[in-house]
Design a protein around this motif. Structure first.
Motif, short mmCIF file in Angstrom:
data_model
loop_
_atom_site.label_atom_id
_atom_site.label_comp_id
_atom_site.label_asym_id
_atom_site.label_seq_id
_atom_site.Cartn_x
_atom_site.Cartn_y
_atom_site.Cartn_z
N ILE A 139 35.70 58.13 38.32
CA ILE A 139 34.80 56.98 38.48
C ILE A 139 35.38 55.74 37.80
CG2 ILE A 139 32.54 56.06 37.85
CD1 ILE A 139 31.44 58.91 38.25
N GLY A 140 35.98 55.97 36.60
CA GLY A 140 36.59 54.85 35.88
C GLY A 140 37.73 54.23 36.67
N ILE A 141 38.59 55.08 37.25
CA ILE A 141 39.73 54.57 38.02
C ILE A 141 39.25 53.83 39.27
CG2 ILE A 141 41.73 55.27 39.39
CD1 ILE A 141 42.21 57.46 37.35
N VAL A 142 38.21 54.40 39.92
CA VAL A 142 37.66 53.73 41.10
C VAL A 142 37.07 52.36 40.72
CG1 VAL A 142 35.88 53.85 42.90
CG2 VAL A 142 37.26 55.86 42.36
N GLY A 143 36.41 52.33 39.54
CA GLY A 143 35.85 51.05 39.07
C GLY A 143 36.94 50.02 38.81
N ILE A 144 38.03 50.47 38.18
CA ILE A 144 39.16 49.57 37.94
C ILE A 144 39.74 49.07 39.26
CG2 ILE A 144 41.52 49.44 37.02
CD1 ILE A 144 40.64 51.43 34.85
N PHE A 145 39.84 50.00 40.22
CA PHE A 145 40.37 49.63 41.54
C PHE A 145 39.54 48.52 42.18
CE2 PHE A 145 39.72 50.36 46.12
CZ PHE A 145 40.98 50.01 46.58
N PHE A 146 38.22 48.71 42.17
CA PHE A 146 37.36 47.70 42.79
C PHE A 146 37.40 46.39 42.00
CE2 PHE A 146 35.31 51.28 45.01
CZ PHE A 146 35.31 50.77 46.29
N GLY A 147 37.50 46.49 40.67
CA GLY A 147 37.59 45.27 39.86
C GLY A 147 38.84 44.47 40.17
N ILE A 148 39.99 45.18 40.27
CA ILE A 148 41.24 44.50 40.60
C ILE A 148 41.18 43.92 42.01
CG2 ILE A 148 43.71 44.88 41.04
CD1 ILE A 148 43.67 46.94 38.77
N ALA A 149 40.60 44.69 42.95
CA ALA A 149 40.52 44.22 44.33
C ALA A 149 39.66 42.96 44.44
CB ALA A 149 39.96 45.33 45.22
N VAL A 150 38.50 42.99 43.78
CA VAL A 150 37.59 41.83 43.83
C VAL A 150 38.24 40.61 43.16
CG1 VAL A 150 35.39 40.91 43.00
CG2 VAL A 150 35.50 43.19 44.00
N THR A 151 38.91 40.87 42.00
CA THR A 151 39.58 39.77 41.30
C THR A 151 40.69 39.16 42.15
OG1 THR A 151 39.12 40.82 39.17
CG2 THR A 151 40.85 39.14 39.21
N GLY A 152 41.51 39.99 42.80
CA GLY A 152 42.57 39.49 43.67
C GLY A 152 42.03 38.68 44.83
N PHE A 153 40.94 39.19 45.43
CA PHE A 153 40.34 38.47 46.56
C PHE A 153 39.78 37.12 46.10
CE2 PHE A 153 36.61 37.55 49.25
CZ PHE A 153 37.24 37.50 50.48
N ALA A 154 39.12 37.13 44.95
CA ALA A 154 38.53 35.89 44.44
C ALA A 154 39.62 34.87 44.10
CB ALA A 154 37.67 36.18 43.20
N LEU A 155 40.70 35.34 43.45
CA LEU A 155 41.80 34.42 43.12
C LEU A 155 42.46 33.86 44.38
CD1 LEU A 155 43.52 36.35 40.16
CD2 LEU A 155 42.19 34.21 40.03
N PHE A 156 42.57 34.70 45.40
CA PHE A 156 43.17 34.23 46.66
C PHE A 156 42.32 33.15 47.32
CE2 PHE A 156 44.02 34.64 51.24
CZ PHE A 156 45.39 34.42 51.24
N ILE A 157 41.01 33.36 47.34
CA ILE A 157 40.10 32.36 47.91
C ILE A 157 40.15 31.06 47.10
CG2 ILE A 157 37.68 31.81 48.41
CD1 ILE A 157 38.96 33.83 50.34
#
Length: 221
Positions: free
Chosen positions: A132-150
């Motif tokens: 669950i922790g790794i999945v949470g980190i994955f989603f956090g990195i994904a959301v951060t990357g998407f937000a930075l790209f936008i």
């Protein structure tokens, strides 16, 4: 002393035992001499010893072994020799020991089962927490990357629009947008790497660990 004299004297010396035992003894030694043959008769008589000695051995054997023995060329003996009796006793001890060990193992398994269940539950909980922790980190990195790209796209767009009115501000906005865009690409790469490599590796590792725990538990049971 020839065979006839030997057997007559032996019969006389065995007169104080039961008739059936005496007949059985005489029949045995007559058959024994017959099997040996006339050519070996003298040698067999010598091996049997004197009638007195043989009668004494027969009587002692009968008194010691009762009906549990048999006549032999050396007198009357028990069906089992001392060594054979010891082997029987040892075999019985081994059987009892084996049964006792099985019962002890069963008792230990019953007593240890709560501990085994607790350990297995703890491992499962820890594995689930890690996943669950790794999945949470994955989603956090994904959301951060998407937000930075936008954010990078918006900054570049605004900077381009500002070039005509405030050139310096426009250039700064475009530079910031490009910097943030490069940072977003790093986060996007981490997202792809975790999705394709890290998360599958963690899932396989946890599955193998859980399989080993329950497989070992099944074998013990």
């Amino acid at each position: 002393m020839n065979r006839l004299e030997f057997m007559q004297e032996l019969e006389a010396l065995l007169s104080d035992i039961s008739q059936s035992e005496k007949e059985e003894a005489l029949q045995y030694y007559n058959d024994y001499l017959n099997d040996a043959g006339v050519e070996n008769e003298e040698e067999v008589l010598e091996s049997l010893g004197t009638p007195e000695r043989l009668a004494k051995v027969i009587k002692e054997g009968l008194s010691d072994n009762a009906s549990n023995g048999e006549f032999t060329e050396t007198g009357y003996r028990d069906h089992y020799t001392q060594e054979e009796k010891q082997e029987v006793v040892k075999a019985g001890d081994k059987k009892s020991l084996s049964t006792g060990m099985i019962v002890l193992i069963i008792i230990l398994c019953i007593l240890a089962s709560p501990l085994i269940i607790s350990i297995a539950t703890g491992v499962l909980g820890a594995g689930a927490g890690i996943l669950i922790g790794i999945v949470g980190i994955f989603f956090g990195i994904a959301v951060t990357g998407f937000a930075l790209f936008i954010t990078a796209i918006v900054l570049v767009a605004v900077g381009i629009g500002s070039l005509f009115s405030i050139p310096l501000a426009g250039i700064c906005l475009i530079g910031a947008g490009l910097l943030i865009g490069g940072l977003s690409l790093i986060f996007i790469w981490l997202t792809v790497w975790m999705c394709g490599t890290a998360i599958p590796w963690v899932i396989r590792t946890l599955a193998d660990l859980i399989g080993k725990i329950f497989h070992g538990k099944g074998e013990k049971a």
